[in-house]
Scaffold this motif. Structure first.
Motif, PDB file in Angstrom:
ATOM      1  N   GLU A 109      20.211   2.925  11.005  1.00 22.14           N
ATOM      2  CA  GLU A 109      21.267   2.026  10.547  1.00 22.14           C
ATOM      3  C   GLU A 109      21.939   1.335  11.733  1.00 22.14           C
ATOM      4  O   GLU A 109      22.265   0.149  11.682  1.00 22.14           O
ATOM      5  N   THR A 110      22.122   2.093  12.808  1.00 23.20           N
ATOM      6  CA  THR A 110      22.713   1.521  14.023  1.00 23.20           C
ATOM      7  C   THR A 110      21.844   0.413  14.588  1.00 23.20           C
ATOM      8  O   THR A 110      22.324  -0.689  14.903  1.00 23.20           O
ATOM      9  N   ALA A 111      20.550   0.700  14.741  1.00 22.86           N
ATOM     10  CA  ALA A 111      19.623  -0.280  15.315  1.00 22.86           C
ATOM     11  C   ALA A 111      19.535  -1.527  14.448  1.00 22.86           C
ATOM     12  O   ALA A 111      19.419  -2.646  14.958  1.00 22.86           O
ATOM     13  N   ASP A 112      19.599  -1.328  13.141  1.00 20.25           N
ATOM     14  CA  ASP A 112      19.548  -2.479  12.235  1.00 20.25           C
ATOM     15  C   ASP A 112      20.830  -3.302  12.324  1.00 20.25           C
ATOM     16  O   ASP A 112      20.794  -4.537  12.354  1.00 20.25           O
ATOM     17  N   HIS A 113      21.958  -2.620  12.411  1.00 23.84           N
ATOM     18  CA  HIS A 113      23.263  -3.297  12.423  1.00 23.84           C
ATOM     19  C   HIS A 113      23.512  -4.045  13.725  1.00 23.84           C
ATOM     20  O   HIS A 113      24.024  -5.165  13.718  1.00 23.84           O
ATOM     21  N   PHE A 114      23.129  -3.418  14.849  1.00 23.41           N
ATOM     22  CA  PHE A 114      23.422  -3.999  16.161  1.00 23.41           C
ATOM     23  C   PHE A 114      22.164  -4.461  16.913  1.00 23.41           C
ATOM     24  O   PHE A 114      22.228  -4.772  18.101  1.00 23.41           O
ATOM     25  N   SER A 115      21.037  -4.457  16.249  1.00 24.38           N
ATOM     26  CA  SER A 115      19.764  -4.916  16.838  1.00 24.38           C
ATOM     27  C   SER A 115      19.321  -4.073  18.031  1.00 24.38           C
ATOM     28  O   SER A 115      18.791  -4.604  19.008  1.00 24.38           O
ATOM     29  N   GLY A 116      19.516  -2.771  17.941  1.00 20.72           N
ATOM     30  CA  GLY A 116      19.022  -1.882  18.984  1.00 20.72           C
ATOM     31  C   GLY A 116      20.039  -0.827  19.360  1.00 20.72           C
ATOM     32  O   GLY A 116      21.162  -0.797  18.865  1.00 20.72           O
ATOM     33  N   ILE A 117      19.604   0.078  20.242  1.00 18.99           N
ATOM     34  CA  ILE A 117      20.476   1.128  20.783  1.00 18.99           C
ATOM     35  C   ILE A 117      20.201   1.216  22.283  1.00 18.99           C
ATOM     36  O   ILE A 117      19.040   1.277  22.711  1.00 18.99           O
ATOM     37  N   ASP A 118      21.257   1.240  23.071  1.00 20.23           N
ATOM     38  CA  ASP A 118      21.107   1.278  24.523  1.00 20.23           C
ATOM     39  C   ASP A 118      21.502   2.619  25.140  1.00 20.23           C
ATOM     40  O   ASP A 118      20.906   3.046  26.131  1.00 20.23           O
ATOM     41  N   ILE A 119      22.503   3.254  24.567  1.00 17.31           N
ATOM     42  CA  ILE A 119      23.054   4.459  25.187  1.00 17.31           C
ATOM     43  C   ILE A 119      23.344   5.505  24.115  1.00 17.31           C
ATOM     44  O   ILE A 119      23.942   5.205  23.081  1.00 17.31           O
ATOM     45  N   LEU A 120      22.912   6.735  24.381  1.00 12.12           N
ATOM     46  CA  LEU A 120      23.216   7.879  23.527  1.00 12.12           C
ATOM     47  C   LEU A 120      24.140   8.815  24.291  1.00 12.12           C
ATOM     48  O   LEU A 120      23.827   9.223  25.412  1.00 12.12           O
ATOM     49  N   VAL A 121      25.279   9.129  23.692  1.00 10.26           N
ATOM     50  CA  VAL A 121      26.201  10.096  24.287  1.00 10.26           C
ATOM     51  C   VAL A 121      26.278  11.314  23.376  1.00 10.26           C
ATOM     52  O   VAL A 121      26.745  11.228  22.237  1.00 10.26           O
ATOM     53  N   ASN A 122      25.793  12.445  23.880  1.00 14.99           N
ATOM     54  CA  ASN A 122      25.847  13.700  23.130  1.00 14.99           C
ATOM     55  C   ASN A 122      27.186  14.375  23.417  1.00 14.99           C
ATOM     56  O   ASN A 122      27.317  15.174  24.341  1.00 14.99           O
ATOM     57  N   ASN A 123      28.169  14.013  22.585  1.00 16.01           N
ATOM     58  CA  ASN A 123      29.525  14.505  22.765  1.00 16.01           C
ATOM     59  C   ASN A 123      29.883  15.598  21.762  1.00 16.01           C
ATOM     60  O   ASN A 123      30.709  16.455  22.051  1.00 16.01           O
ATOM     61  N   ALA A 124      29.257  15.597  20.602  1.00 16.96           N
ATOM     62  CA  ALA A 124      29.579  16.589  19.572  1.00 16.96           C
ATOM     63  C   ALA A 124      29.397  17.990  20.130  1.00 16.96           C
ATOM     64  O   ALA A 124      28.419  18.271  20.831  1.00 16.96           O
ATOM     65  N   GLY A 125      30.339  18.857  19.830  1.00 11.51           N
ATOM     66  CA  GLY A 125      30.233  20.207  20.359  1.00 11.51           C
ATOM     67  C   GLY A 125      31.016  21.210  19.543  1.00 11.51           C
ATOM     68  O   GLY A 125      31.965  20.877  18.837  1.00 11.51           O
ATOM     69  N   ALA A 126      30.598  22.455  19.650  1.00 15.71           N
ATOM     70  CA  ALA A 126      31.314  23.571  19.031  1.00 15.71           C
ATOM     71  C   ALA A 126      31.518  24.628  20.097  1.00 15.71           C
ATOM     72  O   ALA A 126      30.647  24.846  20.949  1.00 15.71           O
ATOM     73  N   ILE A 127      32.679  25.275  20.067  1.00 13.32           N
ATOM     74  CA  ILE A 127      32.995  26.264  21.083  1.00 13.32           C
ATOM     75  C   ILE A 127      33.287  27.612  20.439  1.00 13.32           C
ATOM     76  O   ILE A 127      33.904  27.685  19.371  1.00 13.32           O
ATOM     77  N   HIS A 128      32.806  28.663  21.079  1.00 17.01           N
ATOM     78  CA  HIS A 128      33.162  30.032  20.692  1.00 17.01           C
ATOM     79  C   HIS A 128      33.267  30.847  21.966  1.00 17.01           C
ATOM     80  O   HIS A 128      32.312  30.925  22.745  1.00 17.01           O
ATOM     81  N   LEU A 129      34.430  31.432  22.184  1.00 15.11           N
ATOM     82  CA  LEU A 129      34.655  32.189  23.408  1.00 15.11           C
ATOM     83  C   LEU A 129      34.575  33.679  23.105  1.00 15.11           C
ATOM     84  O   LEU A 129      35.543  34.297  22.661  1.00 15.11           O
ATOM     85  N   GLY A 130      33.409  34.226  23.348  1.00 15.28           N
ATOM     86  CA  GLY A 130      33.210  35.648  23.106  1.00 15.28           C
ATOM     87  C   GLY A 130      31.905  36.104  23.709  1.00 15.28           C
ATOM     88  O   GLY A 130      30.992  35.304  23.936  1.00 15.28           O
ATOM     89  N   ASN A 131      31.804  37.399  23.993  1.00 14.66           N
ATOM     90  CA  ASN A 131      30.541  37.939  24.497  1.00 14.66           C
ATOM     91  C   ASN A 131      29.617  38.242  23.319  1.00 14.66           C
ATOM     92  O   ASN A 131      29.938  37.942  22.163  1.00 14.66           O
ATOM     93  N   VAL A 132      28.482  38.833  23.583  1.00  9.55           N
ATOM     94  CA  VAL A 132      27.505  39.095  22.517  1.00  9.55           C
ATOM     95  C   VAL A 132      28.091  40.023  21.458  1.00  9.55           C
ATOM     96  O   VAL A 132      27.942  39.792  20.249  1.00  9.55           O
TER      97      VAL A 132
END
Length: 276
Positions: free
Chosen positions: A83-106
């Motif tokens: 949908e992005t490529a169709d809307h803006f005629s391409g994609i130049d940059i991907l930023v992997n920002n999504a994240g989940a955090i858990h602070l604990g040992n095994v």
């Protein structure tokens, strides 16, 4: 420095925090910004949604496409990229920002928590990068930037946070592997991580609002560093695991005082995870 005007940037998880800050920064610079995040409605605690950020980008004069996407779902990622490529005629940059955090040992990590951080961190990075490549290969300014730390195998980090470390170091390893795999395709691949805590809503919830203000920097520290990397202000680099301070220095910025949330505590900033 290259110009981002007219370039299309696909940011996962850009509805709040660093992703939001970067999305607005890129919009102001004339880029087409895609906010691919799960939050269609503001989170009851963390706030922000793809639509509130889209309004901010539009107000700043940018072009934006908000897309509700769960980065754990491969088909949703595939559809959003198309949908992005169709809307803006391409994609130049991907930023992997999504994240989940858990602070604990095994011992202190449930399987549900473990699966969540692995899925949203390194697995989603794999999905997004894999399916973005056909579009990125057509770009003259292609870049994959992942928010992940340099790999630090110090025992004290692994003892406390091995499950989370695995999920974030997995992002780093994938990015380094992509840098080698794609070096003949002229696609730059790098990671970025903050030296200090960044005052996002998630950090504020975890350590308290007062502590976050006193011991953290503003999200703009990371978004400015990320912008410097993807805009070319740092030069043409690939296969690098950069800290935000190093990226800004490469771009000619060495005074970080403006990024402190509380200038009076600028010398008491807390280091982020995995940074010694």
């Amino acid at each position: 420095m290259k110009n981002l005007t007219g370039k299309t940037i696909f940011i996962t998880g850009g509805s709040r925090g660093i992703g939001r800050s970067l999305a607005i920064r890129c919009g102001r610079a004339g880029a087409n910004v895609v906010i691919a995040a799960k939050s269609a409605d503001p989170h009851p605690i963390l706030g922000g949604s793809i639509y509130t950020v889209a309004e901010e980008i539009t107000a700043a004069g940018g072009n934006v496409l908000p897309l509700q996407v769960d980065v754990r779902d491969e088909q949703q990622i595939i559809h959003a990229l198309a949908e992005t490529a169709d809307h803006f005629s391409g994609i130049d940059i991907l930023v992997n920002n999504a994240g989940a955090i858990h602070l604990g040992n095994v011992q202190d990590t449930s399987l549900k928590q473990y699966d969540l951080i692995q899925a949203i961190n390194h697995r989603a990075t794999f999905i997004a990068a894999k399916h973005a490549l056909p579009y990125l290969k057509k770009s003259s300014q292609a870049h994959i930037l992942s928010f992940a730390p340099p790999i630090n195998l110090a025992a004290h980090w692994l003892e406390q946070y091995a499950p989370y470390a695995l999920s974030k170091y997995g992002m780093t390893l994938l990015t380094l592997g992509l840098a080698e795999e794609l070096k003949n395709d002229d696609i730059q691949c790098n990671t970025l991580w903050p030296v200090t805590l960044i005052n996002t809503a998630a950090v504020s919830v975890k350590i308290g609002e007062v502590a976050a203000r006193q011991f953290s920097r503003k999200p703009e520290m990371m978004s400015d560093a990320a912008f410097a990397i993807i805009s070319g202000a740092c030069g043409k680099i690939t296969g690098q695991t950069l800290l935000d301070e190093d990226a800004l220095r490469l771009a000619g910025i060495s005074d970080f005082s403006e990024y402190a949330c509380s200038p009076e505590h600028a010398n008491q900033l807390a280091k982020d995870l995995f940074v010694d």
